[in-house]
Each structure stands twice: as structure tokens, then as C-alpha cells.
Design an enzyme around this catalytic site. Structure first.
Site, mmCIF file in Angstrom:
data_model
loop_
_atom_site.group_PDB
_atom_site.id
_atom_site.type_symbol
_atom_site.label_atom_id
_atom_site.label_comp_id
_atom_site.label_asym_id
_atom_site.label_seq_id
_atom_site.Cartn_x
_atom_site.Cartn_y
_atom_site.Cartn_z
ATOM 1 N N ARG A 239 0.852 -1.189 0.000
ATOM 2 C CA ARG A 239 0.000 0.000 0.000
ATOM 3 C C ARG A 239 0.888 1.239 0.000
ATOM 4 O O ARG A 239 1.840 1.341 0.775
ATOM 5 C CB ARG A 239 -0.904 0.026 1.243
ATOM 6 N N GLU A 268 -3.506 7.329 -6.145
ATOM 7 C CA GLU A 268 -3.482 6.646 -7.441
ATOM 8 C C GLU A 268 -4.704 7.026 -8.272
ATOM 9 O O GLU A 268 -5.817 7.049 -7.727
ATOM 10 C CB GLU A 268 -3.418 5.127 -7.228
ATOM 11 N N HIS A 287 0.842 0.010 -10.250
ATOM 12 C CA HIS A 287 -0.016 -0.864 -9.427
ATOM 13 C C HIS A 287 -0.476 -2.082 -10.234
ATOM 14 O O HIS A 287 -1.671 -2.323 -10.411
ATOM 15 C CB HIS A 287 -1.216 -0.088 -8.891
#
Length: 321
Positions: A239, A268, A287
Site C-alpha cells: 500500500r 493513485e 499498481h
């Protein structure tokens, strides 16, 4: 029964099938739904009974506006985008996909580390740019190359993914130390459990695989970095909020931290002013640790099983019992 998927594109950009889910009810799939406009989510949910989300928030307002909603299911493991406490008060089970990416996420964390050690992408681009063809020597390298055997990796968060990474690291000849709130025998078979300060002091590589909590938000900051070895390598594909981004950027630019490999950031998509974008020796990917087709198929399969269990009156993978 109506089923709505609010943001299905990242789970299935076209290489998987929603058909098994569609067999369970009248299915509507939206590629994307606004992350900030609650009214759009409300309109799209309408009178649906089962709602799937990945990153689209389902807030108290959304829950109250959609009284026919009887189940909320994540297309992910994390469920912080749902007001699951309020959903429990309303008698709505919130389900997730607890295990799907162990292999892919642990593999990706090691890939980030190996890229830092060898800069394969850079050297490939250099060769294709003609630099090897024009080189007076038979080989060259533009960055120091790092051998991992004998070095120590410290893994923070030693559940399924952390232990899988630890096993790969051991196969590379690394020493493995770990910190976790709940040590267990399977972890002891892979690593030596230590406290955080000991891990910071001993590790040549620090890799994060812990869940995000209020206690560990920003845990990698100037104070914890000061306890680390000079030149430490940081890997984070857990994270983004686990690290204080400006402090990490400062450590990279000063040389206190040797390199970082990051698949997640605080906000994000990444903001254009993120200080890590201009930091030295910082590899950032968008990601994608979770995203191999095999992992996404496991998400799809579990999503179907979650709905089947709900219809049978015995919901599974419920996070707000």
C-alpha cells in the site's frame, strides 16, 4: 435478481468472461464509475440487489439511497472503499476476495528487486539505442550491479505473500528476517522473526507486505529510515500509504537509501507532483502486481462463489460479520 459491477475494467479489460456471474442474475457491467460523484454510483446501482466494486466508494449516502442493495462484494481483497460498519448496521454483508495474488504479488516484489540489482530495462534500451554496437569494449554497465546472495531481506508483514517472497529470497541465497504482529510456524520455517528496530538495522533490503492500518500509515519515514543501513533498498507493492513519500524521496536523493522499487503510491493514479517521480534510483510501476490473468481469474471465480453462497443463505468471505 439484478447484479451491478461499478468498475469492472481493471479486473476484466476483455481477456476474461463475466458469463458465470451473468448466469446468477441480470448483470450490468460498467467499466468505470466516478470515485467522487456519489450520485453517479447511486444511479447506476438503482434497484440492484448485489453490487460489485473495486475502487468505487460505497458510502453511507450510497447505501441509504439504494435500499434494495442486499450484498456488497469487492473485486479485491481490500474493502476500505466501503462503509462496511454502516453496511453491517443495515444488515448488508460485505464480502471480499481474501486470497488470489500470493504468487503474482510475491513474484513482482522480487522482480522489482532484481530490476534494481541489474537495471535490465535500462541496459536493454541502451543496446537497442546502439550503444553496445558502438562500444570499444565487449561489455559495459551504466549502474553498479548487485549480487543478492548473502544479503539480508527484511520483510514487514509476513502473511501468505510475505512468506512466499521469503521463500523466493531464500532460493536466491538471501538471509530472511521478518516482522509480523502474529508470528506463526509457517513463517518460522522461512525467516527469523525480529522486532522492527532490529529489522531496520540488519536488512539490506526492506520489503513491505502488511495491511494498511492507522498505526502503520507512514511507517517508512525519516525516523525509521534513520535506523536503516546506508544504501538500503526499499520495495513496496503493498500500500502506498505505508511510506512518507517526501521522506523517502529525500533519502533517495541524499543517498541514505540506495534505491526503491514501488508498485503503489499514496494517491493513485500518481499525481504529477509526486516527489518520487524525480527522486534518484526510484523505479515506479502502475499498481500491476496483482494483474496477471491468472490472478484476475481467481478474483472472478471467487466473486461467483461469493454470490452463490449469498443466494444459498450462507455468505462466505464476509468482512463485516
Amino acid at each position: 435478481m439484478k447484479i451491478v459491477i461499478l468498475d469492472g475494467y481493471t479486473e476484466n479489460p476483455g481477456d476474461l468472461s463475466w458469463d458465470e456471474l451473468g448466469k446468477l442474475g441480470e448483470l450490468t457491467v460498467y467499466d468505470r464509475t466516478s470515485l467522487t460523484d456519489e450520485d453517479e454510483a447511486i444511479a447506476r446501482i438503482g434497484d440492484a440487489e448485489v453490487v460489485f466494486t473495486n475502487k468505487t466508494p460505497i458510502t453511507k449516502k450510497v447505501i441509504d439511497a439504494c435500499p434494495n442493495m442486499k450484498m456488497i462484494s469487492m473485486l479485491a481483497t481490500g474493502y476500505n472503499v466501503v462503509d462496511y460498519v454502516y453496511a453491517k448496521e443495515k444488515g448488508i454483508p460485505v464480502t471480499n476476495v481474501p486470497t488470489y495474488g500470493t504468487a503474482s504479488v510475491s513474484q513482482f516484489s522480487i522482480a522489482l528487486l532484481l530490476e534494481i540489482c541489474h537495471h535490465i530495462g535500462h541496459h536493454d534500451a541502451s543496446v537497442h539505442a546502439g550503444n553496445w554496437a558502438n562500444c570499444v569494449d565487449w561489455c559495459y554497465w551504466d549502474y553498479p550491479l548487485i549480487e543478492l546472495e548473502g544479503k539480508t531481506i527484511g520483510i514487514i508483514g509476513f502473511g501468505r505473500i510475505g512468506q512466499a517472497e521469503g521463500r523466493i529470497a531464500k532460493a536466491l541465497g538471501m538471509n530472511v528476517v521478518a516482522y509480523d504482529l502474529y508470528p506463526n510456524d509457517s513463517g518460522r520455517a522461512v525467516a527469523e522473526y525480529v522486532d522492527l528496530d532490529t529489522l531496520y538495522a540488519r536488512a539490506d533490503v526492506i520489503s513491505l507486505h502488511c495491511n494498511l492500518t492507522s498505526e502503520n500509515t507512514g511507517m517508512i519515514n525519516k525516523d525509521s529510515i534513520a535506523k536503516m543501513k546506508d544504501g538500503v533498498i526499499l520495495i513496496n507493492n503493498a500500500r502506498g500509504q505505508l511510506i512518507h513519500e517526501q521522506d523517502v524521496a529525500d533519502a533517495l536523493n541524499s543517498g541514505k537509501m540506495g534505491a526503491a522499487g514501488l508498485d503503489v503510491v499514496y494517491t493513485e493514479p500518481i499525481r504529477a507532483d509526486n516527489p518520487l517521480l524525480k527522486a534518484k534510483n526510484c523505479i515506479i510501476t502502475p499498481h500491476i502486481s496483482w494483474a496477471p490473468k491468472e490472478s484476475r481469474q481467481r478474483i472472478m471465480d471467487t466473486a461467483v462463489e461469493n454470490v452463490k453462497a449469498y443466494l444459498a443463505g450462507a455468505p462466505i468471505n464476509v468482512v463485516n460479520r
